[in-house]
Design a protein around this motif. Structure first.
Motif, PDB file in Angstrom:
ATOM      1  N   SER A  60       0.808  -1.213   0.000  1.00 46.27           N
ATOM      2  CA  SER A  60       0.000   0.000   0.000  1.00 46.27           C
ATOM      3  C   SER A  60       0.845   1.268   0.000  1.00 46.27           C
ATOM      4  N   VAL A  61       1.916   1.269   0.762  1.00 48.63           N
ATOM      5  CA  VAL A  61       2.721   2.489   0.873  1.00 48.63           C
ATOM      6  C   VAL A  61       3.907   2.527  -0.085  1.00 48.63           C
ATOM      7  N   ALA A  62       4.301   1.388  -0.629  1.00 54.27           N
ATOM      8  CA  ALA A  62       5.470   1.341  -1.522  1.00 54.27           C
ATOM      9  C   ALA A  62       5.282   2.199  -2.765  1.00 54.27           C
ATOM     10  N   VAL A  63       4.062   2.340  -3.230  1.00 50.88           N
ATOM     11  CA  VAL A  63       3.819   3.140  -4.433  1.00 50.88           C
ATOM     12  C   VAL A  63       4.171   4.607  -4.215  1.00 50.88           C
TER      13      VAL A  63
ATOM     14  N   THR B 158      12.984   4.276   2.301  1.00 56.74           N
ATOM     15  CA  THR B 158      13.040   2.916   1.771  1.00 56.74           C
ATOM     16  C   THR B 158      12.171   2.022   2.646  1.00 56.74           C
ATOM     17  N   LEU B 159      11.651   0.983   2.027  1.00 56.00           N
ATOM     18  CA  LEU B 159      10.835  -0.008   2.724  1.00 56.00           C
ATOM     19  C   LEU B 159      11.465  -1.373   2.539  1.00 56.00           C
ATOM     20  N   GLU B 160      11.498  -2.147   3.600  1.00 57.70           N
ATOM     21  CA  GLU B 160      11.963  -3.530   3.534  1.00 57.70           C
ATOM     22  C   GLU B 160      11.042  -4.356   4.411  1.00 57.70           C
ATOM     23  N   ARG B 161      10.759  -5.563   3.960  1.00 56.69           N
ATOM     24  CA  ARG B 161       9.908  -6.450   4.757  1.00 56.69           C
ATOM     25  C   ARG B 161      10.613  -7.775   4.959  1.00 56.69           C
ATOM     26  N   ASP B 162      10.584  -8.233   6.186  1.00 66.87           N
ATOM     27  CA  ASP B 162      11.121  -9.543   6.536  1.00 66.87           C
ATOM     28  C   ASP B 162      10.029 -10.260   7.323  1.00 66.87           C
ATOM     29  N   GLY B 163       9.288 -11.104   6.627  1.00 66.71           N
ATOM     30  CA  GLY B 163       8.186 -11.801   7.271  1.00 66.71           C
ATOM     31  C   GLY B 163       7.120 -10.830   7.727  1.00 66.71           C
TER      32      GLY B 163
ATOM     33  N   ALA C  91      13.674  18.355   7.761  1.00 65.20           N
ATOM     34  CA  ALA C  91      13.225  17.440   6.707  1.00 65.20           C
ATOM     35  C   ALA C  91      13.014  16.035   7.262  1.00 65.20           C
ATOM     36  N   LEU C  92      13.845  15.618   8.207  1.00 61.10           N
ATOM     37  CA  LEU C  92      13.686  14.293   8.817  1.00 61.10           C
ATOM     38  C   LEU C  92      12.361  14.213   9.569  1.00 61.10           C
ATOM     39  N   ARG C  93      12.041  15.229  10.340  1.00 59.39           N
ATOM     40  CA  ARG C  93      10.770  15.241  11.067  1.00 59.39           C
ATOM     41  C   ARG C  93       9.595  15.191  10.101  1.00 59.39           C
ATOM     42  N   ALA C  94       9.655  15.986   9.050  1.00 60.93           N
ATOM     43  CA  ALA C  94       8.568  15.995   8.069  1.00 60.93           C
ATOM     44  C   ALA C  94       8.444  14.632   7.377  1.00 60.93           C
ATOM     45  N   GLY C  95       9.577  14.055   7.017  1.00 59.66           N
ATOM     46  CA  GLY C  95       9.561  12.746   6.371  1.00 59.66           C
ATOM     47  C   GLY C  95       9.018  11.659   7.288  1.00 59.66           C
ATOM     48  N   CYS C  96       9.399  11.688   8.553  1.00 60.88           N
ATOM     49  CA  CYS C  96       8.889  10.701   9.520  1.00 60.88           C
ATOM     50  C   CYS C  96       7.382  10.850   9.684  1.00 60.88           C
ATOM     51  N   ASN C  97       6.921  12.088   9.803  1.00 56.40           N
ATOM     52  CA  ASN C  97       5.478  12.314   9.938  1.00 56.40           C
ATOM     53  C   ASN C  97       4.729  11.782   8.726  1.00 56.40           C
ATOM     54  N   THR C  98       5.250  12.046   7.545  1.00 54.56           N
ATOM     55  CA  THR C  98       4.601  11.586   6.314  1.00 54.56           C
ATOM     56  C   THR C  98       4.533  10.073   6.269  1.00 54.56           C
ATOM     57  N   TRP C  99       5.650   9.402   6.482  1.00 54.06           N
ATOM     58  CA  TRP C  99       5.689   7.951   6.331  1.00 54.06           C
ATOM     59  C   TRP C  99       4.933   7.232   7.435  1.00 54.06           C
ATOM     60  N   LEU C 100       4.998   7.743   8.646  1.00 54.02           N
ATOM     61  CA  LEU C 100       4.233   7.106   9.720  1.00 54.02           C
ATOM     62  C   LEU C 100       2.736   7.297   9.498  1.00 54.02           C
ATOM     63  N   SER C 101       2.347   8.420   8.943  1.00 56.21           N
ATOM     64  CA  SER C 101       0.934   8.637   8.610  1.00 56.21           C
ATOM     65  C   SER C 101       0.482   7.683   7.510  1.00 56.21           C
ATOM     66  N   LEU C 102       1.304   7.521   6.484  1.00 54.65           N
ATOM     67  CA  LEU C 102       0.962   6.603   5.397  1.00 54.65           C
ATOM     68  C   LEU C 102       0.801   5.175   5.916  1.00 54.65           C
ATOM     69  N   VAL C 103       1.712   4.752   6.773  1.00 54.50           N
ATOM     70  CA  VAL C 103       1.635   3.403   7.344  1.00 54.50           C
ATOM     71  C   VAL C 103       0.369   3.271   8.197  1.00 54.50           C
ATOM     72  N   ALA C 104       0.068   4.281   8.996  1.00 49.25           N
ATOM     73  CA  ALA C 104      -1.123   4.226   9.847  1.00 49.25           C
ATOM     74  C   ALA C 104      -2.401   4.115   9.021  1.00 49.25           C
ATOM     75  N   VAL C 105      -2.490   4.859   7.937  1.00 49.93           N
ATOM     76  CA  VAL C 105      -3.674   4.787   7.077  1.00 49.93           C
ATOM     77  C   VAL C 105      -3.775   3.408   6.434  1.00 49.93           C
ATOM     78  N   ALA C 106      -2.658   2.871   5.968  1.00 46.52           N
ATOM     79  CA  ALA C 106      -2.663   1.535   5.359  1.00 46.52           C
ATOM     80  C   ALA C 106      -3.086   0.483   6.383  1.00 46.52           C
ATOM     81  N   GLU C 107      -2.628   0.625   7.636  1.00 44.32           N
ATOM     82  CA  GLU C 107      -3.032  -0.321   8.668  1.00 44.32           C
ATOM     83  C   GLU C 107      -4.538  -0.232   8.932  1.00 44.32           C
ATOM     84  N   GLU C 108      -5.075   0.982   9.022  1.00 44.37           N
ATOM     85  CA  GLU C 108      -6.504   1.148   9.273  1.00 44.37           C
ATOM     86  C   GLU C 108      -7.339   0.587   8.133  1.00 44.37           C
ATOM     87  N   CYS C 109      -6.920   0.849   6.910  1.00 42.00           N
ATOM     88  CA  CYS C 109      -7.660   0.322   5.754  1.00 42.00           C
ATOM     89  C   CYS C 109      -7.583  -1.198   5.729  1.00 42.00           C
TER      90      CYS C 109
END
Length: 83
Positions: A23-26, A39-44, A58-76
């Motif tokens: 969901s978030v890799a795109v 970057t994304l990596e999955r191990d099991g 920029a690191l704070r903004a990037g973390c906020n963006t990616w953690l939000s994307l992951v949270a939305v994907a988890e909820e969906c």
């Protein structure tokens, strides 16, 4: 990039981790800029999101963006599996 944050997201099973990853890799190539990359990596059942940035703002903004994307994907994903 001078700064980096690494987030390990653990799921009950590999299928849920794969679903969130897909969901978030795109977004990986679409939302990166001159100051951040991710970057994304999955191990099991573990998804690792690594955000690298040229500066702390920029690191704070990037973390906020990616953690939000992951949270939305988890909820969906939870909504899909609940049906």
């Amino acid at each position: 990039m001078d700064h980096e944050a690494v987030f390990d997201c653990e799921y009950p099973d590999a299928e849920r981790a794969r679903r969130v990853e897909r969901s978030v890799a795109v977004e990986a190539g679409d939302i990166e800029g001159d100051r951040t990359t991710a970057t994304l990596e999955r191990d099991g059942a573990t998804l690792t999101v690594t955000v690298s940035a040229a500066d702390l703002v920029a690191l704070r903004a990037g973390c906020n963006t990616w953690l939000s994307l992951v949270a939305v994907a988890e909820e969906c994903g939870a909504a899909v599996t609940a049906d």
